[in-house]
Design an enzyme around this catalytic site. Structure first.
Site, mmCIF file in Angstrom:
data_model
loop_
_atom_site.group_PDB
_atom_site.id
_atom_site.type_symbol
_atom_site.label_atom_id
_atom_site.label_comp_id
_atom_site.label_asym_id
_atom_site.label_seq_id
_atom_site.Cartn_x
_atom_site.Cartn_y
_atom_site.Cartn_z
ATOM 1 N N ALA A 1 -1.454 1.935 6.573
ATOM 2 C CA ALA A 1 -1.741 0.995 7.643
ATOM 3 C C ALA A 1 -2.803 -0.107 7.036
ATOM 4 O O ALA A 1 -3.271 -0.167 6.035
ATOM 5 C CB ALA A 1 -2.468 1.532 8.862
ATOM 6 N N ASP A 2 -2.622 -1.269 7.743
ATOM 7 C CA ASP A 2 -3.588 -2.563 7.425
ATOM 8 C C ASP A 2 -3.818 -3.261 8.640
ATOM 9 O O ASP A 2 -3.126 -3.465 9.489
ATOM 10 C CB ASP A 2 -3.024 -3.294 6.367
ATOM 11 N N THR A 3 -5.021 -3.725 8.751
ATOM 12 C CA THR A 3 -5.229 -4.559 9.764
ATOM 13 C C THR A 3 -5.984 -5.970 9.500
ATOM 14 O O THR A 3 -6.829 -5.947 8.675
ATOM 15 C CB THR A 3 -6.339 -3.676 10.747
ATOM 16 N N LYS B 1 0.816 -1.211 0.001
ATOM 17 C CA LYS B 1 0.066 -0.176 -0.080
ATOM 18 C C LYS B 1 0.845 1.153 -0.051
ATOM 19 O O LYS B 1 0.588 2.226 -0.784
ATOM 20 C CB LYS B 1 -1.064 -0.124 1.218
ATOM 21 N N ALA C 1 -0.473 -3.261 11.094
ATOM 22 C CA ALA C 1 0.512 -2.673 10.604
ATOM 23 C C ALA C 1 0.770 -1.375 10.303
ATOM 24 O O ALA C 1 -0.365 -1.130 9.588
ATOM 25 C CB ALA C 1 1.137 -3.669 9.521
#
Length: 199
Positions: free
Chosen positions: A80-82, A59, A117
């Site tokens: 960010a990624d979850t 991303k 993250a």
């Protein structure tokens, strides 16, 4: 130093969390939403922590490219990624209501992990962090699940729920970062911003 950061995310929760700690931001949204979703595809056998870190890096790379293509003014760039993990199993965003209901049945009565993250780039500097939290769900009845699915809140949510919404009533205990479970761990994010020279 720039007076704002770019947030490369479509999540209103991440925007709200950054504003909560006083960060001015500009949204840098992908031109192609389908291409952005494709970045989240899983690889066979990939561990949840490796998955969420990899997706966040992808991303960030895509956002850096978009920044150059659009010739926007320089500023720190945050992605960010979850994801939700049950053991080594990744529970990403559900495909439909039936898939969401299956996920909630899997989470019912047990403890799962939420991994968020974060990656930041400012000039040549690049940093990343990972937040891992544990969430314990109560035992959910069929009615609990059906009512939650009917609310539509599961749509677009890793693990088919949002802690800040109606699913809060299912949660017996959390250990870790509440903001990380929402989608952006603020402690780690603030630390990255400080490392990049942000005041």
């Amino acid at each position: 130093m720039a007076e704002f950061i770019y947030l490369a995310s479509q999540s209103p929760r991440r925007r709200q969390l950054l504003e909560q700690i006083g960060v001015r931001l500009e949204l840098l949204l992908p031109g192609d939403a389908d291409a952005a979703e494709a970045l989240e595809s899983e690889r066979a056998g990939e561990a949840p922590a490796a998955y969420v870190r990899r997706v966040t890096r992808l991303k960030l790379d895509a956002a850096v490219q978009a920044l150059h293509v659009r010739r926007l003014p320089p500023a720190p760039l945050l992605c960010a990624d979850t994801t939700v993990a049950l053991g080594r199993r990744i529970l990403a965003k559900p495909r439909d209501a039936d898939h969401a209901a299956r996920m909630l049945r899997q989470l019912s009565g047990g403890t799962h992990r939420v991994l968020s993250a974060v990656a930041l780039r400012w000039g040549d500097w690049r940093g990343e962090a990972l937040s891992t939290s544990r969430v314990r769900f109560a035992v959910l009845s069929d009615t609990d699940i059906a009512d939650y699915i009917a609310s539509g809140e599961w749509d677009g949510k890793a693990g088919a729920y949002a802690i800040q919404g109606r699913a809060a009533r299912f949660i017996e205990h959390i250990s870790g970062s509440y903001s990380g479970i929402m989608g952006l761990p603020l402690f780690e994010t603030a630390a990255l911003l400080r490392q990049a020279g942000w005041r």
